[in-house]
Design a protein around this motif. Structure first.
Motif, mmCIF file in Angstrom:
data_model
loop_
_atom_site.group_PDB
_atom_site.id
_atom_site.type_symbol
_atom_site.label_atom_id
_atom_site.label_comp_id
_atom_site.label_asym_id
_atom_site.label_seq_id
_atom_site.Cartn_x
_atom_site.Cartn_y
_atom_site.Cartn_z
ATOM 1 N N ARG A 73 0.772 -1.176 -0.059
ATOM 2 C CA ARG A 73 -0.020 -0.053 -0.017
ATOM 3 C C ARG A 73 0.903 1.368 -0.129
ATOM 4 N NH1 ARG A 73 -2.206 -1.068 4.311
ATOM 5 N NH2 ARG A 73 -1.217 0.103 5.647
ATOM 6 N N GLU A 74 1.870 1.560 1.056
ATOM 7 C CA GLU A 74 2.747 2.383 1.187
ATOM 8 C C GLU A 74 3.939 2.800 0.046
ATOM 9 O OE1 GLU A 74 1.375 4.717 3.053
ATOM 10 O OE2 GLU A 74 0.035 3.432 4.008
ATOM 11 N N ARG A 75 4.554 1.603 -0.262
ATOM 12 C CA ARG A 75 5.612 1.779 -1.125
ATOM 13 C C ARG A 75 5.496 1.592 -2.388
ATOM 14 N NH1 ARG A 75 10.731 1.338 1.715
ATOM 15 N NH2 ARG A 75 11.486 1.847 -0.326
ATOM 16 N N LEU A 76 4.461 0.630 -2.731
ATOM 17 C CA LEU A 76 4.131 0.203 -4.166
ATOM 18 C C LEU A 76 2.927 1.077 -4.823
ATOM 19 C CD1 LEU A 76 4.888 -3.663 -4.234
ATOM 20 C CD2 LEU A 76 6.294 -1.432 -4.865
ATOM 21 N N ALA A 77 2.352 1.975 -3.689
ATOM 22 C CA ALA A 77 1.463 2.835 -4.004
ATOM 23 C C ALA A 77 -0.026 2.137 -4.383
ATOM 24 C CB ALA A 77 1.782 3.894 -5.071
ATOM 25 N N TRP A 78 -0.344 1.084 -3.884
ATOM 26 C CA TRP A 78 -1.692 0.391 -4.078
ATOM 27 C C TRP A 78 -2.657 1.036 -3.315
ATOM 28 C CZ3 TRP A 78 -3.344 -1.818 -8.335
ATOM 29 C CH2 TRP A 78 -2.186 -2.396 -9.019
ATOM 30 N N SER A 79 -3.663 1.816 -3.446
ATOM 31 C CA SER A 79 -4.424 2.513 -2.488
ATOM 32 C C SER A 79 -5.219 1.540 -1.589
ATOM 33 C CB SER A 79 -5.464 3.751 -3.278
ATOM 34 O OG SER A 79 -6.172 4.027 -2.482
ATOM 35 N N GLY A 80 -5.296 1.612 -0.540
ATOM 36 C CA GLY A 80 -6.353 0.781 0.152
ATOM 37 C C GLY A 80 -5.770 -0.811 0.653
ATOM 38 N N CYS A 81 -4.541 -1.037 0.062
ATOM 39 C CA CYS A 81 -4.339 -2.574 0.116
ATOM 40 C C CYS A 81 -4.320 -3.055 1.453
ATOM 41 C CB CYS A 81 -3.123 -2.682 -0.768
ATOM 42 S SG CYS A 81 -2.570 -4.502 -0.571
ATOM 43 N N ARG A 82 -4.932 -4.052 1.824
ATOM 44 C CA ARG A 82 -4.968 -4.559 3.212
ATOM 45 C C ARG A 82 -4.515 -5.990 3.253
ATOM 46 N NH1 ARG A 82 -9.546 -1.728 6.776
ATOM 47 N NH2 ARG A 82 -10.973 -1.962 4.771
ATOM 48 N N ILE A 83 -4.647 -6.818 2.170
ATOM 49 C CA ILE A 83 -4.576 -8.285 2.243
ATOM 50 C C ILE A 83 -3.773 -8.509 1.060
ATOM 51 C CG2 ILE A 83 -5.736 -10.341 2.281
ATOM 52 C CD1 ILE A 83 -8.018 -9.194 3.359
ATOM 53 N N ALA A 84 -2.849 -9.132 1.157
ATOM 54 C CA ALA A 84 -2.153 -9.972 0.255
ATOM 55 C C ALA A 84 -2.508 -11.552 -0.188
ATOM 56 C CB ALA A 84 -0.789 -9.801 -0.021
ATOM 57 N N LEU A 85 -2.814 -12.176 -1.255
ATOM 58 C CA LEU A 85 -3.008 -13.554 -1.230
ATOM 59 C C LEU A 85 -2.529 -14.117 -2.327
ATOM 60 C CD1 LEU A 85 -5.753 -11.508 -1.154
ATOM 61 C CD2 LEU A 85 -7.012 -13.694 -1.270
ATOM 62 N N ARG A 86 -2.313 -15.466 -1.990
ATOM 63 C CA ARG A 86 -1.672 -16.299 -3.019
ATOM 64 C C ARG A 86 -2.793 -17.658 -3.101
ATOM 65 N NH1 ARG A 86 4.168 -19.880 -3.402
ATOM 66 N NH2 ARG A 86 2.855 -21.785 -4.327
ATOM 67 N N VAL A 87 -3.088 -17.978 -4.363
ATOM 68 C CA VAL A 87 -3.871 -18.939 -4.568
ATOM 69 C C VAL A 87 -3.288 -20.204 -5.597
ATOM 70 C CG1 VAL A 87 -6.129 -19.701 -5.352
ATOM 71 C CG2 VAL A 87 -6.039 -17.618 -4.178
ATOM 72 N N ASP A 88 -3.116 -21.324 -4.934
ATOM 73 C CA ASP A 88 -2.540 -22.378 -5.927
ATOM 74 C C ASP A 88 -3.688 -23.147 -6.135
ATOM 75 O OD1 ASP A 88 -0.291 -21.194 -4.890
ATOM 76 O OD2 ASP A 88 0.536 -23.367 -4.515
ATOM 77 N N ARG A 89 -3.804 -23.658 -7.616
ATOM 78 C CA ARG A 89 -4.851 -24.434 -8.019
ATOM 79 C C ARG A 89 -4.242 -25.613 -8.635
ATOM 80 N NH1 ARG A 89 -7.127 -24.727 -13.488
ATOM 81 N NH2 ARG A 89 -9.205 -25.470 -13.419
ATOM 82 N N GLN A 90 -4.558 -26.690 -8.366
ATOM 83 C CA GLN A 90 -4.080 -28.222 -8.788
ATOM 84 C C GLN A 90 -5.320 -28.968 -9.278
ATOM 85 O OE1 GLN A 90 -2.088 -31.462 -6.287
ATOM 86 N NE2 GLN A 90 -0.299 -30.139 -7.276
ATOM 87 N N VAL A 91 -5.138 -29.637 -10.511
ATOM 88 C CA VAL A 91 -6.249 -30.456 -11.072
ATOM 89 C C VAL A 91 -5.774 -31.854 -11.264
ATOM 90 C CG1 VAL A 91 -7.724 -30.884 -12.960
ATOM 91 C CG2 VAL A 91 -7.471 -28.545 -12.461
ATOM 92 N N ARG A 92 -6.111 -32.802 -10.493
ATOM 93 C CA ARG A 92 -5.587 -34.273 -10.674
ATOM 94 C C ARG A 92 -6.753 -35.044 -11.003
ATOM 95 N NH1 ARG A 92 -4.097 -32.503 -5.440
ATOM 96 N NH2 ARG A 92 -5.839 -33.748 -4.471
#
Length: 199
Positions: A73-92
């Motif tokens: 939010r502060e250094r990369l200037a993404w207004s309002g950012c409060r959560i960062a997410l990673r989502v992995d999707r695997q199909v078997r």
């Protein structure tokens, strides 16, 4: 990826709304930061996980990072950012053979005190549904991203025509046919397309 833009995030937050944006290669600094944040994610249990079973088994695993949201939010200037997410999707397959595995990163302005990990996973799934149902058709089938023009406004007109064509297919074509099959059929029988436009 076209919607993961800082001015749009600022506009959304300025109107008192929240965003969930997927970060891709067009935002290289943010993508690098997220990849570093979650570099060791696979070594720890996910924050949430869902598995859908049918002919194939599809598993989504989600990791949440609140500590680095301040940096984004502060250094990369993404207004309002409060959560960062990673989502992995695997199909078997049913016997455990991995057919596909992909990793996607998101940022969100949603309040981490009120949104649950299960909520975030559901929102991401809805995002993928939109991506597959609309953008995949336009980007991969109609190759919209590779249509370049030097004339101002022409790209927007082409996108509007594609949107209109897609809407007509979904509203007026045989519901038993996939959109692509219906469009291919009309391409070989343009009179049908004209009837659809005039009806």
């Amino acid at each position: 990826a076209i919607f993961a833009q800082r001015p749009l995030a600022e506009l959304i937050c300025g109107h008192g709304r929240d965003y969930l944006l997927q970060v891709k290669g067009n935002q290289g600094d943010t993508l690098d930061a997220l990849e570093n944040c979650f570099a060791q994610a696979a070594l720890r249990p996910p924050t949430a996980q869902s598995t859908k079973k049918g002919g194939l088994e599809e598993t989504r695993r989600l990791w949440v990072d609140l500590e680095n949201a301040d940096y984004i939010r502060e250094r990369l200037a993404w207004s309002g950012c409060r959560i960062a997410l990673r989502v992995d999707r695997q199909v078997r397959t049913s016997d455990g053979v991995v057919l596909s595995h992909d990793v996607r990163y998101f940022i969100s302005s949603l309040d981490p005190e009120t949104v649950t990990a299960a909520d975030l996973l559901r929102y991401v799934r809805n995002h993928w549904r939109l991506e597959n149902g609309l953008h995949f058709l336009k980007d991969r089938w109609w190759d919209e991203d590779r249509h370049h023009t030097r004339r101002p406004g022409l790209s927007a007109c082409l996108a509007a025509i594609n949107n209109a064509a897609l809407s007509i297919h979904r509203l007026r074509s045989d519901p038993q046919l996939p959109v692509r099959a219906a469009a291919d059929y009309i391409a070989w029988n343009p009179a049908i397309g004209l009837r659809l436009l005039n009806s």
